[in-house]
Design an enzyme around this catalytic site. Sequence first.
Site, PDB file in Angstrom:
ATOM      1  N   PRO A   1      37.997  38.980  44.958  1.00  0.00           N
ATOM      2  CA  PRO A   1      38.180  38.968  43.507  1.00  0.00           C
ATOM      3  C   PRO A   1      39.285  38.039  42.996  1.00  0.00           C
ATOM      4  CG  PRO A   1      39.128  40.942  44.446  1.00  0.00           C
ATOM      5  CD  PRO A   1      38.431  40.230  45.563  1.00  0.00           C
TER       6      PRO A   1
ATOM      7  N   THR B   1      33.136  41.951  46.969  1.00  0.00           N
ATOM      8  CA  THR B   1      32.545  41.641  45.668  1.00  0.00           C
ATOM      9  C   THR B   1      33.327  42.321  44.542  1.00  0.00           C
ATOM     10  OG1 THR B   1      30.466  41.554  44.469  1.00  0.00           O
ATOM     11  CG2 THR B   1      30.860  43.553  45.755  1.00  0.00           C
TER      12      THR B   1
ATOM     13  N   ASP C   1      34.194  27.352  43.360  1.00  0.00           N
ATOM     14  CA  ASP C   1      33.743  27.741  42.021  1.00  0.00           C
ATOM     15  C   ASP C   1      34.927  28.032  41.113  1.00  0.00           C
ATOM     16  OD1 ASP C   1      31.094  27.527  42.424  1.00  0.00           O
ATOM     17  OD2 ASP C   1      30.714  29.655  42.775  1.00  0.00           O
TER      18      ASP C   1
ATOM     19  N   GLY D   1      33.655  33.010  44.427  1.00  0.00           N
ATOM     20  CA  GLY D   1      34.333  34.253  44.056  1.00  0.00           C
ATOM     21  C   GLY D   1      33.575  35.454  44.592  1.00  0.00           C
ATOM     22  N   GLY D   2      34.293  36.505  44.942  1.00  0.00           N
ATOM     23  CA  GLY D   2      33.648  37.736  45.404  1.00  0.00           C
ATOM     24  C   GLY D   2      32.887  37.519  46.688  1.00  0.00           C
ATOM     25  N   ASP D   3      31.621  37.908  46.683  1.00  0.00           N
ATOM     26  CA  ASP D   3      30.743  37.723  47.843  1.00  0.00           C
ATOM     27  C   ASP D   3      29.709  36.641  47.504  1.00  0.00           C
ATOM     28  OD1 ASP D   3      29.609  39.154  50.487  1.00  0.00           O
ATOM     29  OD2 ASP D   3      27.956  38.485  49.216  1.00  0.00           O
TER      30      ASP D   3
ATOM     31  N   MET E   1      28.871  40.022  34.740  1.00  0.00           N
ATOM     32  CA  MET E   1      28.502  39.117  33.640  1.00  0.00           C
ATOM     33  C   MET E   1      28.109  39.897  32.385  1.00  0.00           C
ATOM     34  SD  MET E   1      26.347  36.403  35.941  1.00  0.00           S
ATOM     35  CE  MET E   1      25.711  37.608  37.096  1.00  0.00           C
TER      36      MET E   1
ATOM     37  N   LYS F   1      32.598  25.606  36.072  1.00  0.00           N
ATOM     38  CA  LYS F   1      33.195  25.330  34.766  1.00  0.00           C
ATOM     39  C   LYS F   1      34.678  25.622  34.809  1.00  0.00           C
ATOM     40  CE  LYS F   1      29.481  26.527  31.920  1.00  0.00           C
ATOM     41  NZ  LYS F   1      28.889  27.578  31.156  1.00  0.00           N
TER      42      LYS F   1
HETATM   43  N1  SAH Z   1      29.810  36.545  43.579  1.00  0.00           N
HETATM   44  C1  SAH Z   1      30.688  37.193  42.627  1.00  0.00           C
HETATM   45  C2  SAH Z   1      30.009  37.396  41.290  1.00  0.00           C
HETATM   46  C3  SAH Z   1      29.724  36.115  40.538  1.00  0.00           C
HETATM   47  S1  SAH Z   1      28.973  36.395  38.987  1.00  0.00           S
HETATM   48  C4  SAH Z   1      31.154  38.521  43.232  1.00  0.00           C
HETATM   49  O1  SAH Z   1      30.620  38.959  44.254  1.00  0.00           O
HETATM   50  O2  SAH Z   1      32.089  39.121  42.683  1.00  0.00           O
HETATM   51  C5  SAH Z   1      30.359  36.276  37.916  1.00  0.00           C
HETATM   52  C6  SAH Z   1      30.765  37.651  37.426  1.00  0.00           C
HETATM   53  O3  SAH Z   1      31.499  38.324  38.440  1.00  0.00           O
HETATM   54  C7  SAH Z   1      31.704  37.640  36.235  1.00  0.00           C
HETATM   55  O4  SAH Z   1      31.004  37.486  35.024  1.00  0.00           O
HETATM   56  C8  SAH Z   1      32.315  39.016  36.344  1.00  0.00           C
HETATM   57  O5  SAH Z   1      31.431  39.990  35.893  1.00  0.00           O
HETATM   58  C9  SAH Z   1      32.440  39.182  37.846  1.00  0.00           C
HETATM   59  N2  SAH Z   1      33.776  38.846  38.360  1.00  0.00           N
HETATM   60  C10 SAH Z   1      34.072  37.922  39.286  1.00  0.00           C
HETATM   61  N3  SAH Z   1      35.389  37.921  39.575  1.00  0.00           N
HETATM   62  C11 SAH Z   1      35.938  38.885  38.803  1.00  0.00           C
HETATM   63  C12 SAH Z   1      37.256  39.399  38.656  1.00  0.00           C
HETATM   64  N4  SAH Z   1      38.282  38.906  39.352  1.00  0.00           N
HETATM   65  N5  SAH Z   1      37.452  40.405  37.784  1.00  0.00           N
HETATM   66  C13 SAH Z   1      36.431  40.933  37.089  1.00  0.00           C
HETATM   67  N6  SAH Z   1      35.165  40.483  37.196  1.00  0.00           N
HETATM   68  C14 SAH Z   1      34.920  39.482  38.042  1.00  0.00           C
END
Ligand code: SAH
Length: 251
Positions: A20, A126, A43, A96-98, A178, A65
Amino acid sequence: MKKLDSPLNTGEVALVGAGPGDASLLTFAAHKLISDCDVIVYDALVSDEILALADANAECICAGKRGGRPSTSQEDICATLVALAKQGKRVVRLKGGDPFVFGRGGEEMRALAAANIPFRIIPGITSGIAAPALAGIPVTDRTVNASLAFLTGHEASENSRMDWKALVKAFPVLVFYMGAKNLPQIATRLIDAGLNANTSIAIIHSAGTQDETCDTGTLSQAKSKTIIAKSPAIVVVGDVVDCRIDWRNKA
Ligand code: SAH
Protein backbone atom coordinates in the site's frame (compact mmCIF):
# COMPACT_ATOMS: atom_id res chain seq x y z
CA MET A 1 10.09 -24.41 -9.10
CA LYS A 2 11.35 -20.86 -9.63
CA LYS A 3 12.68 -19.11 -6.55
CA LEU A 4 11.06 -15.78 -5.78
CA ASP A 5 13.94 -13.81 -4.36
CA SER A 6 16.92 -15.11 -6.35
CA PRO A 7 18.67 -12.40 -8.41
CA LEU A 8 16.93 -11.57 -11.69
CA ASN A 9 18.48 -13.02 -14.83
CA THR A 10 19.31 -10.71 -17.71
CA GLY A 11 16.26 -10.34 -19.90
CA GLU A 12 13.90 -11.33 -17.11
CA VAL A 13 10.90 -9.32 -15.86
CA ALA A 14 9.47 -9.44 -12.34
CA LEU A 15 5.89 -8.24 -11.83
CA VAL A 16 6.19 -7.01 -8.27
CA GLY A 17 3.54 -5.87 -5.80
CA ALA A 18 4.70 -2.86 -3.79
CA GLY A 19 1.98 -3.05 -1.11
CA PRO A 20 0.00 0.00 0.00
CA GLY A 21 2.86 2.51 0.31
CA ASP A 22 4.81 2.07 3.51
CA ALA A 23 8.17 0.52 2.59
CA SER A 24 8.07 -1.69 5.67
CA LEU A 25 5.12 -3.51 4.11
CA LEU A 26 7.14 -4.68 1.10
CA THR A 27 7.81 -8.39 0.87
CA PHE A 28 11.38 -9.59 1.31
CA ALA A 29 11.49 -10.62 -2.37
CA ALA A 30 10.15 -7.24 -3.53
CA HIS A 31 12.81 -5.41 -1.52
CA LYS A 32 15.60 -7.61 -2.89
CA LEU A 33 14.54 -7.28 -6.52
CA ILE A 34 13.90 -3.51 -6.32
CA SER A 35 17.36 -2.95 -4.93
CA ASP A 36 19.04 -5.16 -7.55
CA CYS A 37 17.71 -4.57 -11.07
CA ASP A 38 18.52 -2.43 -14.12
CA VAL A 39 15.13 -0.82 -14.73
CA ILE A 40 12.02 -0.18 -12.66
CA VAL A 41 8.79 0.54 -14.52
CA TYR A 42 6.48 1.88 -11.81
CA ASP A 43 2.89 3.03 -11.42
CA ALA A 44 1.68 6.30 -9.95
CA LEU A 45 0.58 4.59 -6.74
CA VAL A 46 4.10 3.44 -5.87
CA SER A 47 5.47 5.65 -3.09
CA ASP A 48 8.69 7.66 -3.28
CA GLU A 49 9.84 5.90 -0.13
CA ILE A 50 9.80 2.61 -2.02
CA LEU A 51 11.43 4.01 -5.16
CA ALA A 52 14.23 5.32 -2.95
CA LEU A 53 15.21 1.69 -2.32
CA ALA A 54 16.21 1.26 -5.97
CA ASP A 55 19.86 0.91 -6.88
CA ALA A 56 21.33 4.36 -7.65
CA ASN A 57 22.16 3.14 -11.17
CA ALA A 58 18.74 1.73 -11.90
CA GLU A 59 16.64 3.58 -14.46
CA CYS A 60 13.17 4.45 -13.12
CA ILE A 61 10.40 4.82 -15.69
CA CYS A 62 7.00 6.15 -14.61
CA ALA A 63 4.13 4.39 -16.35
CA GLY A 64 1.22 6.01 -14.56
CA LYS A 65 -0.52 9.32 -14.14
CA ARG A 66 1.46 11.71 -12.01
CA GLY A 67 1.42 15.48 -11.75
CA GLY A 68 -1.19 15.78 -14.50
CA ARG A 69 0.86 14.02 -17.16
CA PRO A 70 -1.20 11.58 -19.23
CA SER A 71 -0.88 7.92 -18.35
CA THR A 72 0.83 5.47 -20.65
CA SER A 73 -1.52 3.06 -22.42
CA GLN A 74 -1.53 -0.54 -21.26
CA GLU A 75 -0.39 -1.62 -24.72
CA ASP A 76 2.62 0.70 -24.53
CA ILE A 77 3.52 -0.57 -21.05
CA CYS A 78 3.44 -4.19 -22.24
CA ALA A 79 5.54 -3.27 -25.29
CA THR A 80 8.05 -1.41 -23.10
CA LEU A 81 8.45 -4.41 -20.78
CA VAL A 82 9.04 -6.74 -23.71
CA ALA A 83 11.50 -4.33 -25.36
CA LEU A 84 13.51 -3.80 -22.16
CA ALA A 85 13.74 -7.55 -21.58
CA LYS A 86 14.86 -8.11 -25.16
CA GLN A 87 17.65 -5.58 -24.54
CA GLY A 88 18.85 -7.92 -21.80
CA LYS A 89 17.76 -5.68 -18.94
CA ARG A 90 16.74 -7.05 -15.55
CA VAL A 91 13.32 -5.45 -15.23
CA VAL A 92 11.12 -4.84 -12.20
CA ARG A 93 7.55 -3.90 -13.06
CA LEU A 94 6.41 -2.32 -9.81
CA LYS A 95 2.72 -1.93 -9.03
CA GLY A 96 0.83 -0.64 -6.02
CA GLY A 97 -0.67 -3.31 -3.77
CA ASP A 98 -0.78 -6.68 -5.52
CA PRO A 99 -0.11 -6.91 -9.27
CA PHE A 100 -3.09 -9.20 -9.89
CA VAL A 101 -5.72 -7.34 -7.89
CA PHE A 102 -7.25 -4.66 -10.14
CA GLY A 103 -3.71 -4.13 -11.35
CA ARG A 104 -3.69 -5.44 -14.92
CA GLY A 105 -0.86 -7.75 -13.97
CA GLY A 106 -2.60 -10.54 -15.86
CA GLU A 107 -2.43 -8.61 -19.11
CA GLU A 108 1.26 -7.92 -18.63
CA MET A 109 1.95 -11.55 -17.76
CA ARG A 110 0.19 -12.68 -20.95
CA ALA A 111 2.14 -10.17 -23.06
CA LEU A 112 5.43 -11.41 -21.59
CA ALA A 113 4.49 -15.05 -22.10
CA ALA A 114 3.42 -14.37 -25.71
CA ALA A 115 6.83 -12.80 -26.37
CA ASN A 116 8.64 -15.69 -24.66
CA ILE A 117 10.11 -13.41 -22.01
CA PRO A 118 10.98 -15.16 -18.74
CA PHE A 119 9.07 -13.61 -15.85
CA ARG A 120 8.12 -14.05 -12.23
CA ILE A 121 5.28 -12.73 -10.08
CA ILE A 122 5.87 -11.33 -6.60
CA PRO A 123 2.58 -10.84 -4.76
CA GLY A 124 2.11 -7.73 -2.67
CA ILE A 125 -0.22 -6.77 0.18
CA THR A 126 -3.30 -5.50 -1.57
CA SER A 127 -4.76 -2.20 -0.36
CA GLY A 128 -8.18 -3.80 0.11
CA ILE A 129 -6.71 -5.77 2.99
CA ALA A 130 -3.92 -3.43 4.14
CA ALA A 131 -6.00 -0.24 4.33
CA PRO A 132 -8.69 -1.66 6.64
CA ALA A 133 -6.02 -3.36 8.79
CA LEU A 134 -4.04 -0.15 9.21
CA ALA A 135 -7.28 1.63 10.13
CA GLY A 136 -8.07 -1.10 12.69
CA ILE A 137 -10.96 -2.73 10.79
CA PRO A 138 -10.93 -6.54 10.49
CA VAL A 139 -12.28 -7.45 7.03
CA THR A 140 -13.65 -10.65 8.49
CA ASP A 141 -14.86 -11.03 12.03
CA ARG A 142 -16.47 -14.17 13.36
CA THR A 143 -19.29 -12.08 14.84
CA VAL A 144 -20.10 -10.42 11.51
CA ASN A 145 -19.23 -12.23 8.27
CA ALA A 146 -18.23 -15.54 6.76
CA SER A 147 -17.52 -14.02 3.36
CA LEU A 148 -16.51 -10.76 1.77
CA ALA A 149 -16.30 -9.32 -1.72
CA PHE A 150 -13.67 -7.17 -3.38
CA LEU A 151 -15.13 -4.93 -6.05
CA THR A 152 -14.31 -2.05 -8.31
CA GLY A 153 -16.28 1.15 -7.76
CA HIS A 154 -16.19 1.88 -11.47
CA GLU A 155 -19.07 -0.55 -11.84
CA ALA A 156 -21.47 1.79 -10.03
CA SER A 157 -21.75 4.06 -13.04
CA GLU A 158 -24.82 4.04 -15.28
CA ASN A 159 -24.16 0.88 -17.26
CA SER A 160 -23.42 -1.33 -14.29
CA ARG A 161 -22.95 -5.00 -15.13
CA MET A 162 -23.14 -6.01 -11.48
CA ASP A 163 -26.17 -7.63 -9.90
CA TRP A 164 -26.33 -5.39 -6.84
CA LYS A 165 -29.22 -7.26 -5.20
CA ALA A 166 -27.37 -10.58 -5.43
CA LEU A 167 -24.23 -8.92 -4.15
CA VAL A 168 -25.86 -7.43 -1.09
CA LYS A 169 -27.55 -10.75 -0.33
CA ALA A 170 -24.40 -12.84 -0.66
CA PHE A 171 -21.77 -10.67 1.01
CA PRO A 172 -22.15 -9.01 4.41
CA VAL A 173 -18.94 -7.04 3.81
CA LEU A 174 -17.99 -5.22 0.63
CA VAL A 175 -14.57 -3.71 -0.05
CA PHE A 176 -14.47 -1.25 -2.94
CA TYR A 177 -11.36 -0.28 -4.86
CA MET A 178 -11.53 2.84 -7.07
CA GLY A 179 -14.71 3.88 -5.28
CA ALA A 180 -13.89 7.46 -4.29
CA LYS A 181 -15.36 9.27 -7.27
CA ASN A 182 -18.50 7.15 -7.48
CA LEU A 183 -19.14 6.92 -3.74
CA PRO A 184 -22.61 8.57 -3.82
CA GLN A 185 -23.66 6.28 -6.71
CA ILE A 186 -22.28 3.22 -4.90
CA ALA A 187 -24.23 4.12 -1.77
CA THR A 188 -27.39 4.72 -3.80
CA ARG A 189 -27.07 1.37 -5.57
CA LEU A 190 -26.51 -0.49 -2.30
CA ILE A 191 -29.49 1.16 -0.59
CA ASP A 192 -31.69 0.51 -3.66
CA ALA A 193 -30.53 -3.12 -3.58
CA GLY A 194 -31.86 -3.48 -0.05
CA LEU A 195 -29.00 -2.59 2.26
CA ASN A 196 -30.00 -0.57 5.34
CA ALA A 197 -29.18 3.12 4.86
CA ASN A 198 -27.62 3.10 8.33
CA THR A 199 -25.05 0.46 7.37
CA SER A 200 -21.59 1.60 8.43
CA ILE A 201 -18.96 2.53 5.93
CA ALA A 202 -15.30 3.45 6.24
CA ILE A 203 -13.25 5.43 3.76
CA ILE A 204 -9.52 4.83 4.10
CA HIS A 205 -7.48 7.27 2.07
CA SER A 206 -3.78 6.87 1.18
CA ALA A 207 -3.29 3.96 3.55
CA GLY A 208 0.30 3.31 4.52
CA THR A 209 1.46 6.85 3.69
CA GLN A 210 1.90 10.05 5.69
CA ASP A 211 -1.47 11.24 4.38
CA GLU A 212 -3.45 8.26 5.65
CA THR A 213 -6.93 9.08 6.95
CA CYS A 214 -9.95 7.01 7.89
CA ASP A 215 -13.46 8.49 7.94
CA THR A 216 -16.46 6.50 9.05
CA GLY A 217 -20.16 7.12 8.55
CA THR A 218 -23.24 5.53 7.02
CA LEU A 219 -24.43 4.70 3.55
CA SER A 220 -27.03 7.48 3.71
CA GLN A 221 -24.30 10.00 4.58
CA ALA A 222 -22.30 8.80 1.58
CA LYS A 223 -25.38 9.04 -0.64
CA SER A 224 -26.08 12.62 0.45
CA LYS A 225 -22.37 13.53 0.19
CA THR A 226 -22.20 14.37 3.89
CA ILE A 227 -19.08 12.25 3.85
CA ILE A 228 -16.96 12.23 0.75
CA ALA A 229 -13.95 10.25 -0.41
CA LYS A 230 -10.72 11.42 -1.96
CA SER A 231 -8.74 9.09 -4.24
CA PRO A 232 -6.93 6.78 -3.67
CA ALA A 233 -9.29 5.27 -1.14
CA ILE A 234 -10.61 1.91 -0.06
CA VAL A 235 -14.28 1.92 0.94
CA VAL A 236 -15.44 -0.76 3.38
CA VAL A 237 -19.17 -1.36 3.75
CA GLY A 238 -20.60 -3.52 6.54
CA ASP A 239 -20.78 -4.09 10.27
CA VAL A 240 -17.07 -4.92 10.51
CA VAL A 241 -16.56 -1.15 10.45
CA ASP A 242 -18.15 -1.04 13.92
CA CYS A 243 -15.39 -3.36 15.19
CA ARG A 244 -12.84 -0.63 14.46
CA ILE A 245 -10.13 0.19 16.96
CA ASP A 246 -8.02 3.14 15.84
CA TRP A 247 -4.86 1.48 17.13
CA ARG A 248 -2.38 3.57 15.21
CA ASN A 249 -3.47 6.88 16.63
CA LYS A 250 -3.59 5.59 20.18
CA ALA A 251 -1.02 7.06 22.53
N1 SAH B 1 -3.26 -3.37 -7.34
C1 SAH B 1 -3.72 -2.42 -6.36
C2 SAH B 1 -5.03 -1.79 -6.76
C3 SAH B 1 -4.94 -0.87 -7.96
S1 SAH B 1 -6.46 -0.13 -8.37
C4 SAH B 1 -3.83 -3.15 -5.01
O1 SAH B 1 -3.74 -4.37 -4.96
O2 SAH B 1 -3.98 -2.46 -3.99
C5 SAH B 1 -6.28 1.45 -7.62
C6 SAH B 1 -7.13 1.53 -6.37
O3 SAH B 1 -6.47 0.86 -5.30
C7 SAH B 1 -7.33 2.94 -5.85
O4 SAH B 1 -8.38 3.60 -6.52
C8 SAH B 1 -7.69 2.66 -4.41
O5 SAH B 1 -9.01 2.22 -4.30
C9 SAH B 1 -6.79 1.49 -4.08
N2 SAH B 1 -5.55 1.88 -3.41
C10 SAH B 1 -4.30 1.63 -3.83
N3 SAH B 1 -3.38 2.07 -2.94
C11 SAH B 1 -4.09 2.60 -1.91
C12 SAH B 1 -3.74 3.19 -0.67
N4 SAH B 1 -2.46 3.33 -0.30
N5 SAH B 1 -4.73 3.60 0.14
C13 SAH B 1 -6.02 3.44 -0.19
N6 SAH B 1 -6.40 2.89 -1.36
C14 SAH B 1 -5.46 2.47 -2.20
